[in-house]
Design an enzyme around this catalytic site. Structure first.
Site, PDB file in Angstrom:
ATOM      1  N   ASP A  72       1.187  -1.533  -0.253  1.00 11.50           N
ATOM      2  CA  ASP A  72       0.087  -0.045  -0.038  1.00 11.50           C
ATOM      3  C   ASP A  72       0.896   0.927   0.202  1.00 11.50           C
ATOM      4  OD1 ASP A  72       0.978  -0.426   2.742  1.00 11.50           O
ATOM      5  OD2 ASP A  72      -0.934  -1.457   4.097  1.00 11.50           O
ATOM      6  N   ASP A 141      -7.504  -4.023  14.505  1.00 14.06           N
ATOM      7  CA  ASP A 141      -8.896  -4.456  14.329  1.00 14.06           C
ATOM      8  C   ASP A 141      -8.910  -5.528  13.541  1.00 14.06           C
ATOM      9  OD1 ASP A 141      -8.188  -3.210  11.860  1.00 14.06           O
ATOM     10  OD2 ASP A 141      -9.349  -1.580  11.890  1.00 14.06           O
ATOM     11  N   HIS A 143      -7.160  -5.922  10.444  1.00  9.62           N
ATOM     12  CA  HIS A 143      -6.690  -5.667   8.770  1.00  9.62           C
ATOM     13  C   HIS A 143      -5.643  -5.992   8.280  1.00  9.62           C
ATOM     14  CE1 HIS A 143      -5.298  -1.366   9.727  1.00  9.62           C
ATOM     15  NE2 HIS A 143      -4.658  -1.854   8.823  1.00  9.62           N
ATOM     16  N   GLU A 148      -9.185  -2.634   5.556  1.00 12.28           N
ATOM     17  CA  GLU A 148     -10.197  -2.348   6.911  1.00 12.28           C
ATOM     18  C   GLU A 148     -11.389  -2.897   7.049  1.00 12.28           C
ATOM     19  OE1 GLU A 148      -9.914   1.899   6.675  1.00 12.28           O
ATOM     20  OE2 GLU A 148      -8.010   1.338   8.059  1.00 12.28           O
TER      21      GLU A 148
END
Length: 268
Positions: A72, A141, A143, A148
């Site tokens: 990313d 979380d 991801h 996400e």
């Protein structure tokens, strides 16, 4: 799915680096048949990158015939910005090894046509023959990359608006000022990662314990996108003791038992 539990971050980083190095060496890459490696950013892989540099410096590993694809990059952040993922990768790995610059692929968050940039990134991966090994991290979380909670488990490389939780978590890299954190990023999809021949997920620290529990002990769920690893034929989670704090005692004992012999460093 394999889970290899190490005592601490240092030992897990060393193990992962030796595992990656062994995979590259055993593949015996050539200019016409390179090894294709997917790479993450963030704090989790820094120890692994340092160990890979050490192995390279010792003359035990070359990256001349390795092609890399990063997960990313932020949108509208200059590549030379200290918090850009271009800067991160060259600072922590690429400038210390012998990989040709043309073999490095990182999404361009400043491209004039971001959707085209994402499409062409997927095409480049296909043209390279697909990713042999994708190394990834995990968010608190659950991801992976910037996929996400709620992201499609079949998603491909795309533009992603970041959640407040991610912006807040990443603000520590931007003077703890959420207003300085980019609100969008380009990211490979969950499907992009899962198309790889093999996937290794790095999980370290108590802050990742809840995510690891959800990913390992509960079902495949797009609210915890790394849980897609349960469906991968060759998925490995490598973690430290702190990250296992929310797992059942029986789960930890089971994986420690069956992976006990795996804790030795893969030979180079």
């Amino acid at each position: 799915m394999r889970i290899v539990i190490h005592e601490n971050y240092g030992s897990m980083s060393q193990w992962i680096a030796h595992y990656v190095a062994q995979k590259i060496k055993s593949y015996n890459p050539t200019p016409d048949n390179p090894f294709v490696l997917g790479l993450p950013t963030g704090s989790s892989p820094i120890g692994t990158y340092q160990e890979l540099i050490n192995i390279h410096t010792e003359g035990k590993l070359s990256f001349k015939n390795v092609i890399t694809f990063n997960m990313d990059e932020y949108v509208n952040l200059p590549e030379d910005h200290p918090e850009s993922y271009h800067y991160f990768m060259w600072h922590h790995l690429f400038s210390h090894i012998d990989i040709p610059k043309e073999n490095v692929n990182i999404l361009n968050g400043n491209a004039p046509d971001l959707e085209k940039e994402c499409r062409e990134y997927e095409e480049k991966i296909v043209q390279a023959g697909g990713i042999h090994l994708f190394l990834g991290g995990i968010g608190p979380d659950g991801h992976i990359a910037f996929n996400e909670p709620g992201s499609s488990l079949q998603s491909r490389t795309r533009i992603k608006t970041l959640t407040y939780d991610t912006i807040l978590a990443n603000s520590r890299f931007f003077d703890n000022d959420v207003s300085k954190v980019p609100k969008k990023a380009l990211t490979v999809g969950v499907g992009t990662v899962m198309d790889s021949d093999e996937v290794i997920i790095i999980v370290n620290g108590y802050k990742k314990a809840r995510a690891l529990q959800k990913v390992v002990e509960e079902g495949v769920n797009h609210m915890w996108t790394v849980s897609a690893l349960q469906m991968h034929e060759r998925g490995i989670i490598v973690c430290d003791e702190e990250a296992t704090m929310d797992l059942k005692v029986g789960t930890v004992k089971y994986f420690k038992d069956i992976e006990q012999s795996s804790l030795q460093l893969p030979p180079l």
